[in-house]
Design a protein around this motif. Sequence first.
Motif, PDB file in Angstrom:
ATOM      1  N   TYR A  42     -78.632  55.156  -7.829  1.00  0.00           N
ATOM      2  CA  TYR A  42     -77.355  55.590  -8.379  1.00  0.00           C
ATOM      3  C   TYR A  42     -76.936  56.955  -7.833  1.00  0.00           C
ATOM      4  CZ  TYR A  42     -73.790  56.645 -11.891  1.00  0.00           C
ATOM      5  OH  TYR A  42     -72.618  56.974 -12.513  1.00  0.00           O
ATOM      6  N   VAL A  43     -77.898  57.854  -7.693  1.00  0.00           N
ATOM      7  CA  VAL A  43     -77.587  59.232  -7.297  1.00  0.00           C
ATOM      8  C   VAL A  43     -77.480  59.379  -5.779  1.00  0.00           C
ATOM      9  CG1 VAL A  43     -78.463  61.607  -7.350  1.00  0.00           C
ATOM     10  CG2 VAL A  43     -78.642  60.175  -9.377  1.00  0.00           C
ATOM     11  N   PHE A  44     -78.121  58.496  -5.026  1.00  0.00           N
ATOM     12  CA  PHE A  44     -78.182  58.646  -3.567  1.00  0.00           C
ATOM     13  C   PHE A  44     -76.801  58.785  -2.915  1.00  0.00           C
ATOM     14  CE2 PHE A  44     -78.906  56.964   0.792  1.00  0.00           C
ATOM     15  CZ  PHE A  44     -79.762  57.964   1.230  1.00  0.00           C
ATOM     16  N   PRO A  45     -75.805  57.946  -3.272  1.00  0.00           N
ATOM     17  CA  PRO A  45     -74.477  58.133  -2.653  1.00  0.00           C
ATOM     18  C   PRO A  45     -73.884  59.514  -2.922  1.00  0.00           C
ATOM     19  CG  PRO A  45     -74.626  55.990  -3.706  1.00  0.00           C
ATOM     20  CD  PRO A  45     -75.838  56.752  -4.129  1.00  0.00           C
ATOM     21  N   PHE A  46     -74.100  60.038  -4.127  1.00  0.00           N
ATOM     22  CA  PHE A  46     -73.578  61.368  -4.435  1.00  0.00           C
ATOM     23  C   PHE A  46     -74.267  62.433  -3.598  1.00  0.00           C
ATOM     24  CE2 PHE A  46     -73.745  65.313  -6.972  1.00  0.00           C
ATOM     25  CZ  PHE A  46     -72.389  65.575  -7.050  1.00  0.00           C
ATOM     26  N   VAL A  50     -72.444  65.104  -0.981  1.00  0.00           N
ATOM     27  CA  VAL A  50     -72.576  66.558  -0.969  1.00  0.00           C
ATOM     28  C   VAL A  50     -73.139  67.028   0.372  1.00  0.00           C
ATOM     29  CG1 VAL A  50     -73.720  68.525  -2.040  1.00  0.00           C
ATOM     30  CG2 VAL A  50     -72.835  66.668  -3.465  1.00  0.00           C
ATOM     31  N   ALA A  51     -74.171  66.350   0.866  1.00  0.00           N
ATOM     32  CA  ALA A  51     -74.789  66.761   2.130  1.00  0.00           C
ATOM     33  C   ALA A  51     -73.807  66.651   3.292  1.00  0.00           C
ATOM     34  CB  ALA A  51     -76.036  65.924   2.396  1.00  0.00           C
ATOM     35  N   THR A  52     -73.063  65.560   3.344  1.00  0.00           N
ATOM     36  CA  THR A  52     -72.130  65.351   4.446  1.00  0.00           C
ATOM     37  C   THR A  52     -70.994  66.363   4.422  1.00  0.00           C
ATOM     38  OG1 THR A  52     -72.638  62.987   4.412  1.00  0.00           O
ATOM     39  CG2 THR A  52     -70.659  63.647   5.590  1.00  0.00           C
ATOM     40  N   SER A  61     -71.017  62.065  12.112  1.00  0.00           N
ATOM     41  CA  SER A  61     -70.890  60.805  12.854  1.00  0.00           C
ATOM     42  C   SER A  61     -72.234  60.340  13.395  1.00  0.00           C
ATOM     43  CB  SER A  61     -69.898  60.975  14.003  1.00  0.00           C
ATOM     44  OG  SER A  61     -68.620  61.323  13.515  1.00  0.00           O
ATOM     45  N   ALA A  62     -73.063  61.294  13.828  1.00  0.00           N
ATOM     46  CA  ALA A  62     -74.355  60.934  14.407  1.00  0.00           C
ATOM     47  C   ALA A  62     -75.353  60.463  13.354  1.00  0.00           C
ATOM     48  CB  ALA A  62     -74.925  62.123  15.177  1.00  0.00           C
ATOM     49  N   ASP A  63     -75.343  61.088  12.172  1.00  0.00           N
ATOM     50  CA  ASP A  63     -76.300  60.741  11.121  1.00  0.00           C
ATOM     51  C   ASP A  63     -75.583  60.772   9.768  1.00  0.00           C
ATOM     52  OD1 ASP A  63     -78.568  60.145   9.707  1.00  0.00           O
ATOM     53  OD2 ASP A  63     -79.437  62.159   9.848  1.00  0.00           O
ATOM     54  N   PRO A  64     -74.793  59.724   9.479  1.00  0.00           N
ATOM     55  CA  PRO A  64     -73.987  59.767   8.251  1.00  0.00           C
ATOM     56  C   PRO A  64     -74.810  59.707   6.968  1.00  0.00           C
ATOM     57  CG  PRO A  64     -73.816  57.623   9.312  1.00  0.00           C
ATOM     58  CD  PRO A  64     -74.541  58.519  10.272  1.00  0.00           C
ATOM     59  N   LEU A  65     -76.038  59.198   7.024  1.00  0.00           N
ATOM     60  CA  LEU A  65     -76.849  59.059   5.819  1.00  0.00           C
ATOM     61  C   LEU A  65     -77.895  60.161   5.666  1.00  0.00           C
ATOM     62  CD1 LEU A  65     -77.490  55.197   5.727  1.00  0.00           C
ATOM     63  CD2 LEU A  65     -75.637  56.510   4.666  1.00  0.00           C
ATOM     64  N   GLY A  66     -77.887  61.119   6.560  1.00  0.00           N
ATOM     65  CA  GLY A  66     -78.863  62.198   6.479  1.00  0.00           C
ATOM     66  C   GLY A  66     -78.586  63.124   5.308  1.00  0.00           C
ATOM     67  N   LEU A  67     -79.643  63.488   4.582  1.00  0.00           N
ATOM     68  CA  LEU A  67     -79.495  64.354   3.419  1.00  0.00           C
ATOM     69  C   LEU A  67     -79.658  65.835   3.758  1.00  0.00           C
ATOM     70  CD1 LEU A  67     -81.391  62.315   0.673  1.00  0.00           C
ATOM     71  CD2 LEU A  67     -78.933  62.452   1.080  1.00  0.00           C
TER      72      LEU A  67
END
Length: 296
Positions: A42-46, A50-52, A61-67
Amino acid sequence: MTATTASTARPVAQATGRRRRRSLRFGALGLYLLLIVIAIVYVFPFLIEVATSFKTESDASADPLGLVPPSWTALAYRQLFVQSDFPLWFANSGIVTIAVTIGRTLFDSAAGYALARLEFRGRNALYAGLIAVMAVPGVVLLIPKFLVINQLGMFDSYSGMIIPLIADAAGVFIMKNFFESIPVAVEEAARLDGASTVRLFWSVILPMSRPALITIVILSFQGSWNELSHFIVSTSSPQLDTLTKGVASLAAGALGKANQYPRHLAAAAVMTIPVAVLFILFQRRITNTASGAVKE
């Protein structure tokens, strides 16, 4: 039971108790792990949002899921507040949300009390209509809502944005049920002291209804702050755009041709702050029908 039998049964009972406690501990551990997994999902998308928002466009663009951004930057926030109409959107949302929250709290409370306590012709039919309205999807009412707003001359104005949202069926339903949980003896005692209906409602019933009122405030604030469809049919001027319309335009690429993930998600992150703060402050005060009541 002989002494030999008792001495034999005691270790068996102790072993059974230990196995039961061990089983309960494993069950609780499994439940906690499941809750942790659900919380992370649940919290991961949030967290990504914030990180992005602190990344550069190339990093996003290179790492859209990186925290963890390779290089931290607040450029997206500076561009959002300086190079866009975000402050105007925020101000419009604040004006509408505050007005709607105050209005819903007052009107939902008054209507809920009337349905719960006052005897008048057609009360049951009115309540049935209230339930029916709750069952109608909001999108079905968009075109009729636009026609009414336009005919009343409220289109593209704050009144057209606020007045149609100033009361809602769900809020009246919540307040009616809460008022019915308050013993009638409380009102009878106040009437014996000479309190009128308005005085009784304002000075006796509302103070006892604090949990329900806080629930209405939270739901009204969240609902009006996140409202989009109503503002689409009630306004067309960019000067009256709210955060939901503005952020939607950003997501559609209003600021340029690049993906602009940092700016989009920075806007979304700022937009979530007021609702999150309000909910955190009042989460323990959400409706408790036992609060404020007395035993008859």
